[in-house]
Design an enzyme around this catalytic site. Structure first.
Site, PDB file in Angstrom:
ATOM      1  N   CYS A 110       0.839  -1.205   0.000  1.00  0.00           N
ATOM      2  CA  CYS A 110       0.000   0.000   0.000  1.00  0.00           C
ATOM      3  C   CYS A 110       0.863   1.240   0.000  1.00  0.00           C
ATOM      4  O   CYS A 110       0.415   2.314  -0.350  1.00  0.00           O
ATOM      5  CB  CYS A 110      -0.918   0.000   1.200  1.00  0.00           C
ATOM      6  SG  CYS A 110      -0.004  -0.091   2.733  1.00  0.00           S
ATOM      7  N   GLU A 135      -5.310   2.447  -9.164  1.00  0.00           N
ATOM      8  CA  GLU A 135      -4.226   1.810  -8.414  1.00  0.00           C
ATOM      9  C   GLU A 135      -3.862   0.532  -9.181  1.00  0.00           C
ATOM     10  O   GLU A 135      -4.724  -0.334  -9.378  1.00  0.00           O
ATOM     11  CB  GLU A 135      -4.710   1.459  -7.005  1.00  0.00           C
ATOM     12  CG  GLU A 135      -3.667   0.765  -6.165  1.00  0.00           C
ATOM     13  CD  GLU A 135      -4.169   0.385  -4.770  1.00  0.00           C
ATOM     14  OE1 GLU A 135      -5.351   0.026  -4.624  1.00  0.00           O
ATOM     15  OE2 GLU A 135      -3.363   0.436  -3.835  1.00  0.00           O
TER      16      GLU A 135
HETATM   17  P1  NAD Z   1      -9.646  -6.548  -0.948  1.00  0.00           P
HETATM   18  O1  NAD Z   1     -10.463  -5.342  -0.642  1.00  0.00           O
HETATM   19  O2  NAD Z   1      -9.942  -7.303  -2.187  1.00  0.00           O
HETATM   20  O3  NAD Z   1      -9.767  -7.602   0.255  1.00  0.00           O
HETATM   21  C1  NAD Z   1      -9.590  -7.194   1.592  1.00  0.00           C
HETATM   22  C2  NAD Z   1     -10.545  -7.958   2.482  1.00  0.00           C
HETATM   23  O4  NAD Z   1     -11.888  -7.574   2.197  1.00  0.00           O
HETATM   24  C3  NAD Z   1     -10.466  -9.461   2.307  1.00  0.00           C
HETATM   25  O5  NAD Z   1     -10.477 -10.055   3.588  1.00  0.00           O
HETATM   26  C4  NAD Z   1     -11.692  -9.803   1.487  1.00  0.00           C
HETATM   27  O6  NAD Z   1     -12.220 -11.075   1.832  1.00  0.00           O
HETATM   28  C5  NAD Z   1     -12.679  -8.714   1.846  1.00  0.00           C
HETATM   29  N1  NAD Z   1     -13.521  -8.295   0.713  1.00  0.00           N
HETATM   30  C6  NAD Z   1     -13.129  -8.099  -0.565  1.00  0.00           C
HETATM   31  N2  NAD Z   1     -14.164  -7.675  -1.312  1.00  0.00           N
HETATM   32  C7  NAD Z   1     -15.230  -7.582  -0.490  1.00  0.00           C
HETATM   33  C8  NAD Z   1     -16.598  -7.182  -0.678  1.00  0.00           C
HETATM   34  N3  NAD Z   1     -17.062  -6.793  -1.864  1.00  0.00           N
HETATM   35  N4  NAD Z   1     -17.412  -7.217   0.391  1.00  0.00           N
HETATM   36  C9  NAD Z   1     -16.963  -7.593   1.588  1.00  0.00           C
HETATM   37  N5  NAD Z   1     -15.684  -7.992   1.809  1.00  0.00           N
HETATM   38  C10 NAD Z   1     -14.820  -7.973   0.798  1.00  0.00           C
HETATM   39  O7  NAD Z   1      -8.118  -6.076  -0.902  1.00  0.00           O
HETATM   40  P2  NAD Z   1      -6.837  -6.930  -1.266  1.00  0.00           P
HETATM   41  O8  NAD Z   1      -6.789  -7.118  -2.738  1.00  0.00           O
HETATM   42  O9  NAD Z   1      -6.729  -8.114  -0.389  1.00  0.00           O
HETATM   43  O10 NAD Z   1      -5.677  -5.909  -0.826  1.00  0.00           O
HETATM   44  C11 NAD Z   1      -5.126  -4.941  -1.675  1.00  0.00           C
HETATM   45  C12 NAD Z   1      -5.670  -3.561  -1.374  1.00  0.00           C
HETATM   46  O11 NAD Z   1      -5.407  -3.228  -0.009  1.00  0.00           O
HETATM   47  C13 NAD Z   1      -5.002  -2.465  -2.180  1.00  0.00           C
HETATM   48  O12 NAD Z   1      -5.988  -1.560  -2.597  1.00  0.00           O
HETATM   49  C14 NAD Z   1      -4.053  -1.812  -1.182  1.00  0.00           C
HETATM   50  O13 NAD Z   1      -3.737  -0.463  -1.447  1.00  0.00           O
HETATM   51  C15 NAD Z   1      -4.853  -1.933   0.066  1.00  0.00           C
HETATM   52  N6  NAD Z   1      -4.024  -1.815   1.249  1.00  0.00           N
HETATM   53  C16 NAD Z   1      -4.092  -0.662   1.956  1.00  0.00           C
HETATM   54  C17 NAD Z   1      -3.308  -0.502   3.082  1.00  0.00           C
HETATM   55  C18 NAD Z   1      -3.371   0.761   3.879  1.00  0.00           C
HETATM   56  O14 NAD Z   1      -2.910   0.753   5.013  1.00  0.00           O
HETATM   57  N7  NAD Z   1      -3.930   1.834   3.349  1.00  0.00           N
HETATM   58  C19 NAD Z   1      -2.455  -1.537   3.496  1.00  0.00           C
HETATM   59  C20 NAD Z   1      -2.416  -2.712   2.744  1.00  0.00           C
HETATM   60  C21 NAD Z   1      -3.219  -2.843   1.620  1.00  0.00           C
END
Ligand code: NAD
EC number: 1.2.1.27
Length: 519
Positions: A304, A404
């Site tokens: 991130c 992103e």
């Molecule tokens: P994601 O949003 O796909 O998944 C994150 C979590 O949310 C998972 O546990 C997943 O099961 C759940 N999820 C996904 N879609 C959902 C929905 N529609 N409804 C309910 N739950 C849902 O994210 P990812 O691909 O695992 O991670 C990457 C993203 O995380 C990138 O955008 C990155 O920038 C961000 N990130 C941000 C930080 C920060 O501190 N700002 C840190 C790490 C990662």
């Protein structure tokens, strides 16, 4: 059907990138102190992104199991909140020791499921470990305030009390650090916890939970439920969960923020990013190029805080050629290979999406200085690899800039002045982090004052704060009021109770006027 005695340190036996398997194990839930196999017939394969081997199967937890986890957390709360804070700290003290002892096992689990290099997996764990270390001083962090004699014979003090059952929903990119941003702070404050790891790489969370229990965390204080949208929605809707921590994409984060807030929950939601590195011509060339390479391509760009955009001011643009030469030298292979600089991206779908965004940049008129899309990695031909990719001449209207990318892709932009570069950065919808590279103190200070981002680096890429500060975010990168870890993290997991006490002779007259401190 407790699996607890049968599975010491989950996945420990599958400790190689190339391990050939018997049946892939099912990832257990943790409910009320027991690691239990879900009754669910639906599961998702956890896939090694370098080999496509199925590492394990993660269940879509049933609603009954989810309710059982919340009920266990609710039952464990009264005793745990009344456990002396010194005892809770000592559990963390032991926990940090056990994490250190099991570092290699944890790192191998992360590399196998997530793909990052082993060295980077160690970094992932270590940045989480630091939060555990910080939680060891919780008594000081959680102190209240006291003002004696606010009125005659009257004192007022405030105490920070735990909330109750809290929950955390994790992304795939930091399988150890992000769970460790969440539950250690929550439970040391006296809360109990439901953790929902990423379905893409749940192994590290299970190992960490085993270690936390071994460190003395009582049954029910930490619970794990696996799954995807349904489990997340159940967390948002549950009446007994008081606070939700989320880290992940904006689509999921804003959905969770709205849905959980509608149920009156406290929420901290860290979301997407498009972090810029601003390069002034007076910067140290070597140090800056090395910083850009590490921050753009480390973890295959899936951080991130990755610097995915660079804005060269004026003559600094001429450094692009050198950047390309150095990027070409990076070694792309399975993360467990000793000389790996970057591993694969998390999934086939992620690779397709990243390649599509690179192509959109080309079609929108950007120059592809380095194309990593067709890379073939010997021995890992099926892996989701993308080599370092550099797009130049990118402008703010291009999709490859607005979205992103979350892959090993660096987009390069140009600005004729420092002010123009600052304006480009501030117009971006995200505000996670930004870094300036310069030898001018005045320029660095201007950058720090004017940039709208949570984390600012001055000649420092990826400035993820240590746990005595907080990881913040600005604009679309964060929703909520209280950030992760540091003082704000303790505030998030506690509520203030204000006590006013009077110890003086009982007054002899009655007054129905509003009490004030005037007499
Ligand atoms: P994601 O949003 O796909 O998944 C994150 C979590 O949310 C998972 O546990 C997943 O099961 C759940 N999820 C996904 N879609 C959902 C929905 N529609 N409804 C309910 N739950 C849902 O994210 P990812 O691909 O695992 O991670 C990457 C993203 O995380 C990138 O955008 C990155 O920038 C961000 N990130 C941000 C930080 C920060 O501190 N700002 C840190 C790490 C990662």
């Amino acid at each position: 059907n407790s699996l607890r005695p049968l599975r010491p340190h989950f996945l420990a036996l599958r400790s190689s990138c190339l391990s050939t398997s018997m049946d892939p194990p099912r990832v257990p839930n943790l409910i009320g102190g027991s690691f239990v196999d879900s009754q669910s017939s639906s599961h998702i394969d956890v896939i090694n992104p370098a080999t496509q081997e199925v590492v394990s199967k993660v269940p879509l937890t049933t609603n009954e199991e989810f309710k059982a986890a919340v009920s266990a957390a609710k039952q464990a709360f009264p005793l745990w909140r009344n456990t002396p804070i010194t005892t809770r700290q000592r559990v963390m003290l032991k926990f940090q020791e056990l994490i250190r002892k099991n570092m290699d096992k944890l790192a191998m689990s992360i590399t196998t499921e997530q793909g990052k290099t082993l060295k980077d997996s160690h970094g992932d764990i270590f940045r989480g470990l630091e939060v555990v270390e910080h939680a060891c001083g919780m008594a000081t962090l959680q102190m209240g305030e006291y003002v004696p004699n606010v009125s005659n014979g009257v004192d007022t003090y405030s105490i920070r009390e735990p909330l109750g059952v809290c929950a955390g929903i994790c992304p795939f990119n930091f399988p150890a650090m992000i769970p460790l941003w969440m539950f250690p702070v929550a439970v040391t404050c006296g809360n109990t916890y439901i953790l929902k790891p990423s379905e893409k790489d749940p192994g590290a969370s299970v190992i960490l939970a085993e270690l936390a229990m071994e460190a003395g965390l009582p049954d029910g204080v930490l619970n794990i439920v696996h799954g995807t949208n349904d489990t997340v929605n159940a967390i948002c809707d549950d009446e007994d969960i008081r606070a939700v921590s989320f880290v992940g994409s904006n689509t999921a984060g804003m959905h969770i923020y709205a849905r959980a807030a509608a149920k009156g929950k406290r929420i901290q939601s860290n979301m997407g990013a498009k972090n810029h590195g601003l390069v002034l011509p007076d910067a140290n060339i070597d140090a800056t190029l090395n910083a850009l390479l590490a921050a753009a391509f480390g973890a295959a760009g899936q951080r991130c805080m990755a610097l995915s955009t660079v804005v060269f001011v004026g003559d600094a643009k001429s450094w692009e050629d050198k950047l390309v030469e150095r990027a070409k030298a990076l070694k792309v292979t399975c993360g467990s290979e000793p000389d790996a600089d970057l591993g694969p991206v998390i999934s086939k779908q992620a690779k397709e999406r990243i390649c599509r965004l690179i192509q959109s940049g080309v079609e929108d008129g950007a120059k592809l200085l380095l194309d990593g899309r067709n890379i073939v990695v010997p021995g890992y031909e099926k892996g989701n690899f993308i080599g370092p990719t550099i797009l130049s001449g990118v402008t703010p209207d291009m999709e490859c800039y607005k979205e992103e990318i979350f892959g090993p892709v660096l987009v390069c932009m140009e600005a004729s002045s420092f002010d123009e570069a600052i304006s480009i950065i501030n117009k971006n919808k995200y505000g996670n982090g930004a870094a300036v590279f310069t030898s001018s103190g005045a320029a660095a200070r201007k950058f720090q004052m004017e940039i709208e981002a949570g984390q600012i680096g001055i000649n420092v890429p990826i400035p993820v704060p240590l746990p005595f500060f907080s990881f913040t975010g600005n604009k679309a990168s964060f929703a909520g009021d209280l950030n992760f870890y540091g003082k704000a993290g303790v505030d998030f997991f506690t509520q203030i109770k204000t006590v006013t006490q009077q110890w003086k002779d009982i007054p002899t007259s009655v007054s129905l006027a509003m009490p004030t401190s005037q007499k």
